[in-house]
Write a protein that holds these residues in place. Structure first.
Motif, PDB file in Angstrom:
ATOM      1  N   MET A   1       0.463  -1.007  -0.257  1.00  0.00           N
ATOM      2  CA  MET A   1       0.197  -0.257  -0.112  1.00  0.00           C
ATOM      3  C   MET A   1       0.569   1.491  -0.276  1.00  0.00           C
ATOM      4  O   MET A   1       1.903   1.234   0.902  1.00  0.00           O
ATOM      5  CB  MET A   1      -0.873   0.209   1.368  1.00  0.00           C
ATOM      6  N   LEU A   2       0.125   1.910  -0.704  1.00  0.00           N
ATOM      7  CA  LEU A   2       1.473   3.028  -0.790  1.00  0.00           C
ATOM      8  C   LEU A   2       0.692   4.759  -0.337  1.00  0.00           C
ATOM      9  O   LEU A   2      -0.577   4.587  -0.320  1.00  0.00           O
ATOM     10  CB  LEU A   2       1.606   3.839  -2.236  1.00  0.00           C
ATOM     11  N   VAL A   3       1.166   4.986   0.351  1.00  0.00           N
ATOM     12  CA  VAL A   3       0.490   6.129   1.780  1.00  0.00           C
ATOM     13  C   VAL A   3       0.903   7.976   1.065  1.00  0.00           C
ATOM     14  O   VAL A   3       2.350   7.471   1.217  1.00  0.00           O
ATOM     15  CB  VAL A   3       0.736   5.779   3.756  1.00  0.00           C
ATOM     16  N   GLY A  45     -15.600   2.082  -0.379  1.00  0.00           N
ATOM     17  CA  GLY A  45     -15.636   1.436   0.213  1.00  0.00           C
ATOM     18  C   GLY A  45     -15.827   0.336   1.463  1.00  0.00           C
ATOM     19  O   GLY A  45     -16.061  -0.781   1.359  1.00  0.00           O
TER      20      GLY A  45
END
Length: 58
Positions: A1-3, A45
């Motif tokens: 996951m990229l934050v 989501g």
């Protein structure tokens, strides 16, 4: 996951054809503008989770 941290007006590009832009941010709330081709399904989501819970219950 990229934050990533982004400020209003800043954006990220996914692949060659999806742009996600921060359009408003205040008091912990965030609004995003998503520009993607019509054939790309975009789902919130909580809706996605509900659909998958129902699918597992069947």
């Amino acid at each position: 996951m990229l934050v990533l941290g982004r400020k209003p007006g800043e954006y990220v590009v996914i692949g060659d054809n999806i742009t996600v832009k921060v359009v408003k941010s205040e008091n912990g709330d965030l609004r995003l503008a998503i520009d993607a081709p019509r054939d790309v399904k975009i789902t919130r989501g909580e809706v996605w989770e509900q659909e998958h819970k129902q699918g597992q219950a069947i």
